[in-house]
Motif scaffolding. Sequence first.
Motif, PDB file in Angstrom:
ATOM      1  N   ILE A 170       0.844  -1.208   0.000  1.00 34.38           N
ATOM      2  CA  ILE A 170       0.000   0.000   0.000  1.00 34.38           C
ATOM      3  C   ILE A 170       0.872   1.247   0.000  1.00 34.38           C
ATOM      4  N   ASP A 171       1.912   1.254   0.849  1.00 34.47           N
ATOM      5  CA  ASP A 171       2.813   2.410   0.922  1.00 34.47           C
ATOM      6  C   ASP A 171       3.447   2.699  -0.430  1.00 34.47           C
ATOM      7  N   VAL A 172       3.894   1.645  -1.095  1.00 34.24           N
ATOM      8  CA  VAL A 172       4.587   1.810  -2.380  1.00 34.24           C
ATOM      9  C   VAL A 172       3.694   2.533  -3.381  1.00 34.24           C
ATOM     10  N   LYS A 173       2.420   2.176  -3.426  1.00 37.22           N
ATOM     11  CA  LYS A 173       1.500   2.819  -4.367  1.00 37.22           C
ATOM     12  C   LYS A 173       1.332   4.302  -4.053  1.00 37.22           C
ATOM     13  N   VAL A 174       1.221   4.621  -2.751  1.00 37.97           N
ATOM     14  CA  VAL A 174       1.055   6.024  -2.365  1.00 37.97           C
ATOM     15  C   VAL A 174       2.344   6.799  -2.618  1.00 37.97           C
ATOM     16  N   TYR A 175       3.482   6.241  -2.204  1.00 38.35           N
ATOM     17  CA  TYR A 175       4.769   6.913  -2.408  1.00 38.35           C
ATOM     18  C   TYR A 175       5.042   7.130  -3.892  1.00 38.35           C
ATOM     19  N   ASP A 176       4.687   6.168  -4.718  1.00 34.72           N
ATOM     20  CA  ASP A 176       4.909   6.307  -6.154  1.00 34.72           C
ATOM     21  C   ASP A 176       4.114   7.484  -6.702  1.00 34.72           C
ATOM     22  N   ARG A 177       2.879   7.621  -6.252  1.00 32.78           N
ATOM     23  CA  ARG A 177       2.036   8.725  -6.718  1.00 32.78           C
ATOM     24  C   ARG A 177       2.591  10.073  -6.268  1.00 32.78           C
ATOM     25  N   VAL A 178       3.010  10.141  -5.009  1.00 34.00           N
ATOM     26  CA  VAL A 178       3.536  11.397  -4.473  1.00 34.00           C
ATOM     27  C   VAL A 178       4.906  11.717  -5.075  1.00 34.00           C
ATOM     28  N   TYR A 179       5.699  10.693  -5.300  1.00 27.22           N
ATOM     29  CA  TYR A 179       6.988  10.888  -5.990  1.00 27.22           C
ATOM     30  C   TYR A 179       6.774  11.521  -7.360  1.00 27.22           C
ATOM     31  N   ARG A 180       5.813  10.997  -8.108  1.00 28.76           N
ATOM     32  CA  ARG A 180       5.556  11.529  -9.448  1.00 28.76           C
ATOM     33  C   ARG A 180       5.097  12.990  -9.387  1.00 28.76           C
ATOM     34  N   TYR A 181       4.384  13.328  -8.321  1.00 32.85           N
ATOM     35  CA  TYR A 181       3.969  14.720  -8.145  1.00 32.85           C
ATOM     36  C   TYR A 181       5.159  15.624  -7.887  1.00 32.85           C
ATOM     37  N   PHE A 182       5.964  15.293  -6.880  1.00 37.01           N
ATOM     38  CA  PHE A 182       7.067  16.174  -6.505  1.00 37.01           C
ATOM     39  C   PHE A 182       8.150  16.263  -7.574  1.00 37.01           C
ATOM     40  N   PHE A 183       8.300  15.205  -8.369  1.00 36.93           N
ATOM     41  CA  PHE A 183       9.314  15.230  -9.412  1.00 36.93           C
ATOM     42  C   PHE A 183       8.731  15.556 -10.780  1.00 36.93           C
ATOM     43  N   LYS A 184       7.510  16.120 -10.760  1.00 38.55           N
ATOM     44  CA  LYS A 184       6.897  16.721 -11.945  1.00 38.55           C
ATOM     45  C   LYS A 184       6.845  15.765 -13.133  1.00 38.55           C
ATOM     46  N   ASP A 185       6.484  14.530 -12.841  1.00 40.23           N
ATOM     47  CA  ASP A 185       6.307  13.520 -13.876  1.00 40.23           C
ATOM     48  C   ASP A 185       4.933  13.710 -14.516  1.00 40.23           C
ATOM     49  N   GLN A 186       4.900  13.952 -15.814  1.00 39.82           N
ATOM     50  CA  GLN A 186       3.629  14.194 -16.499  1.00 39.82           C
ATOM     51  C   GLN A 186       2.662  13.025 -16.362  1.00 39.82           C
ATOM     52  N   TYR A 187       3.185  11.834 -16.107  1.00 41.31           N
ATOM     53  CA  TYR A 187       2.320  10.665 -15.932  1.00 41.31           C
ATOM     54  C   TYR A 187       1.373  10.865 -14.754  1.00 41.31           C
ATOM     55  N   PHE A 188       1.782  11.662 -13.780  1.00 40.96           N
ATOM     56  CA  PHE A 188       0.934  11.930 -12.615  1.00 40.96           C
ATOM     57  C   PHE A 188      -0.441  12.420 -13.043  1.00 40.96           C
ATOM     58  N   GLU A 189      -0.499  13.262 -14.063  1.00 39.60           N
ATOM     59  CA  GLU A 189      -1.764  13.856 -14.480  1.00 39.60           C
ATOM     60  C   GLU A 189      -2.713  12.847 -15.122  1.00 39.60           C
ATOM     61  N   SER A 190      -2.190  11.687 -15.488  1.00 37.90           N
ATOM     62  CA  SER A 190      -3.046  10.654 -16.080  1.00 37.90           C
ATOM     63  C   SER A 190      -3.670   9.750 -15.020  1.00 37.90           C
ATOM     64  N   LEU A 191      -3.253   9.898 -13.759  1.00 38.71           N
ATOM     65  CA  LEU A 191      -3.726   9.006 -12.701  1.00 38.71           C
ATOM     66  C   LEU A 191      -5.147   9.324 -12.250  1.00 38.71           C
ATOM     67  N   GLN A 192      -5.540  10.600 -12.336  1.00 33.76           N
ATOM     68  CA  GLN A 192      -6.898  11.034 -12.012  1.00 33.76           C
ATOM     69  C   GLN A 192      -7.253  12.189 -12.945  1.00 33.76           C
ATOM     70  N   PRO A 193      -8.505  12.275 -13.382  1.00 32.83           N
ATOM     71  CA  PRO A 193      -8.885  13.360 -14.294  1.00 32.83           C
ATOM     72  C   PRO A 193      -8.615  14.751 -13.726  1.00 32.83           C
ATOM     73  N   SER A 194      -8.684  14.889 -12.393  1.00 36.07           N
ATOM     74  CA  SER A 194      -8.522  16.213 -11.770  1.00 36.07           C
ATOM     75  C   SER A 194      -7.066  16.540 -11.438  1.00 36.07           C
ATOM     76  N   TYR A 195      -6.149  15.582 -11.605  1.00 32.16           N
ATOM     77  CA  TYR A 195      -4.756  15.808 -11.203  1.00 32.16           C
ATOM     78  C   TYR A 195      -4.057  16.781 -12.140  1.00 32.16           C
ATOM     79  N   ARG A 196      -3.372  17.759 -11.534  1.00 33.16           N
ATOM     80  CA  ARG A 196      -2.555  18.707 -12.278  1.00 33.16           C
ATOM     81  C   ARG A 196      -1.274  18.984 -11.488  1.00 33.16           C
TER      82      ARG A 196
END
Length: 236
Positions: A32-58
């Motif tokens: 569970i932690d890995v999934k959350v950390y992966d999502r937050v990692y993508r946010y802080f490191f400005k990975d464009q893939y983050f925006e594909s995880l949820q329609p509202s993500y920017r």
Amino acid sequence: MNYTQTFKPKNVIELIYKYGNDIVPGFYLNDIDVKVYDRVYRYFFKDQYFESLQPSYRLNKGLLVLGNVGVGKSVMLQVFYDVLKHYNRLYSNIPKLKYFSSELDKATEHFQSFEIYKANDLSGLYSKSGYEIIEQHTVKSYMRQNGINNKDYPLSICYDDLGAEEQYSSHYGCKVNVLKEILLKRYDLFMAKNMRTIITTNLSSEQIQSYYGERVLSRLREMVNVVKYPGFDRRK
């Protein structure tokens, strides 16, 4: 220098475990932690893939991490604070980057740093210093260059454990819901200056509305990406 080479996930994972163990000896990440950390990692490191995880993500929005008491929200944000601080130190020690802001901007465009404040501490600080505390977190919340605020670089701030503070604080008889004032003003600055706000909380949406009002809840929906951290209290 190829800046993107520094941001290989393997390097970040090693740093996550390094700083995680500094905070909590025996630190580990379950599935569970890995999934959350992966999502937050993508946010802080400005990975464009983050925006594909949820329609509202920017990537230009802030972050709201929701979860039960003790699941590891505060530890995770402290870990990422330390990881990002590591990269800031790395670049600030490179002479070419230290003295040429355009090169430094190019290097740091791959991640976004932030500061952390306990929500409960801000209530106490307001009681001592008054409205100056609110201004420090809103209209004065910018990086400083040569002793002055540079309004091209707003500060990202994390308010840890929103809802744990006293709902109202008083300074010479002036009672204020400090976090409500800060969040409303940071929303205006998010719209005007893209000032990002990061929050961890145990509160539900209904509780946020009860504590801070419908206006705050409505603005949070616009200014933050919501990440849910499942699980139960690890401290038990």
